[in-house]
Design an enzyme around this catalytic site. Structure first.
Site, PDB file in Angstrom:
ATOM      1  N   ASP A  92       0.799  -1.227   0.000  1.00  0.00           N
ATOM      2  CA  ASP A  92       0.000   0.000   0.000  1.00  0.00           C
ATOM      3  C   ASP A  92       0.833   1.280   0.000  1.00  0.00           C
ATOM      4  O   ASP A  92       0.295   2.365   0.252  1.00  0.00           O
ATOM      5  CB  ASP A  92      -0.960   0.000   1.186  1.00  0.00           C
ATOM      6  CG  ASP A  92      -2.204  -0.839   0.916  1.00  0.00           C
ATOM      7  OD1 ASP A  92      -2.633  -0.898  -0.251  1.00  0.00           O
ATOM      8  OD2 ASP A  92      -2.744  -1.441   1.858  1.00  0.00           O
ATOM      9  N   ASP A 149      -6.969  -4.830  -3.739  1.00  0.00           N
ATOM     10  CA  ASP A 149      -6.679  -3.434  -3.400  1.00  0.00           C
ATOM     11  C   ASP A 149      -5.475  -2.894  -4.170  1.00  0.00           C
ATOM     12  O   ASP A 149      -5.386  -1.697  -4.470  1.00  0.00           O
ATOM     13  CB  ASP A 149      -6.385  -3.284  -1.908  1.00  0.00           C
ATOM     14  CG  ASP A 149      -7.304  -4.084  -1.001  1.00  0.00           C
ATOM     15  OD1 ASP A 149      -7.665  -5.217  -1.379  1.00  0.00           O
ATOM     16  OD2 ASP A 149      -7.638  -3.594   0.091  1.00  0.00           O
TER      17      ASP A 149
END
Length: 370
Positions: A92, A149
């Site tokens: 991320d 994601d």
């Protein structure tokens, strides 16, 4: 609510965000519970870029310097994590550095922002598994896991190729996107959260439920990440397969919405009775739908624009705290991880970020973070 009311909704945001700056201070917000107070998460937590990203959008839209000042140091704070002995960064870093270093460089020309963004891109590229053509998720003893994601994070790699003229970043992003298209997105447009591969051979092992209701379910936030991430990938590559995939997921998402256009946390539940909504999934999807609308032929645009407007109207009317000066967040009724009963019916900073991002787009914002 008429279409031109999006400007009147936007007009309420400066006062709200100014209040948030005073309340949040130097915290790294992630979750605000029923008391309306944001926590102070670790700086290496995956959500740490969204608050400064929100501030950069406010600065870009208004020109007000205090938003820039509040956002300015965040990329330097995050850079320290790249060299920290016990850092917790993972896939991320795209969320974290696109919304801090990269947007800072785009708006101000700051060379440190560019340098930090490239450092993060190098780190993300280093997580690529060439046997399975995926970017590994998280840390620890899970070297074969990948998650949907990450389709949002690969924008950092496309950006890095543009900055350096080195195609290796782009090639990694494309290979990950192809793997996600093959193994995460089902024929009907539904999306699974986690896929496990053999990290040595790259062979597919299994689809896992993760934050969704089960391996065969359809986690609503995962669908939002997918429709937005594949649209971004088409924007960077021009490969129509990615836009077609984004549209397929978008149509599944829209078909599963309840009457108020804010999804339950999963589209495949045994019963919706007593189950929570996820306002963050709605906000992410709304912004992603507006990105799709920028990329499709003119006659297709109204479907995506009007769907995004419907979602933002509902969030503004029934899920927002714009008139509540005591609440430190913007959106209510988000769901983090329902299967583990974590952060259910709360406010989530990424919901706030994507709500403001979508509203900025509806009010003419041309710059893009992802």
């Amino acid at each position: 609510m008429e279409q031109n009311d999006f400007s009147s909704i936007w007009a309420k945001l400066p006062a709200k965000v100014n209040q948030m700056i005073a309340q949040i201070g130097s915290k790294s917000p992630h979750v605000a519970g029923q008391d309306g107070v944001y926590d102070d998460a670790r700086a290496d937590w995956w959500t740490s870029g969204f608050w400064p990203g929100l501030l950069w959008i406010m600065h870009d839209m208004t020109g007000e310097e205090h938003y820039k000042q509040a956002a300015w140091d965040w990329d330097a704070r995050l850079e320290q994590l790249l060299i920290a002995p016990q850092m917790g960064l993972h896939h991320d870093v795209g969320f974290q550095f696109l919304a801090t270093a990269v947007i800072k460089h785009q708006i101000t020309g700051d060379e440190d922002g560019k340098r930090r963004g490239l450092e993060a891109a190098n780190y993300l590229a280093g997580r690529f598994n060439p046997a399975g053509n995926f970017i590994r998720a998280w840390n620890g003893n899970l070297p074969g896991w990948a998650i949907i994601d990450c389709m949002m994070n690969i924008s950092l790699l496309f950006w890095a190729t543009k900055q350096t003229n080195d195609p290796r970043y782009k090639h990694i992003a494309i290979r990950h996107a192809d793997t996600a298209m093959e193994h995460f997105v089902r024929e009907d447009g539904s999306v699974c959260h986690i896929v496990s591969f053999d990290p040595e051979t790259g062979e597919f092992i299994a689809s896992l439920g993760g934050q969704g209701n089960g391996p065969a379910s359809a986690w609503s936030r995962g669908a939002a990440w997918a429709l937005y991430g594949f649209a971004n990938t088409f924007n960077y590559t021009g490969d129509i397969r990615y836009l077609d995939t984004a549209k397929r997921v978008a149509h599944f998402f829209l078909a599963g919405l309840p009457e108020d256009a804010v999804p339950y946390w999963d589209f495949r539940l045994d019963s919706r009775e007593g189950e929570p909504r996820d306002s963050s999934a709605a906000a992410i999807a709304a912004s992603g739908l507006l990105t799709i609308a920028e990329l499709v032929p003119e006659q297709e645009k109204p479907l995506y624009v009007e769907s995004a407007k419907r979602i933002i109207r509902s969030l503004s009317a029934s899920y927002s705290t714009l008139a509540d000066e005591t609440h430190e967040a913007i959106l209510l009724h988000g769901t983090g991880h329902r299967p583990q009963s974590q952060n259910v019916d709360v406010s989530l900073i990424y919901g706030d970020y994507f709500y403001i991002e979508a509203l900025a787009k509806l009010n003419g914002w041309q710059r893009r973070i992802f």
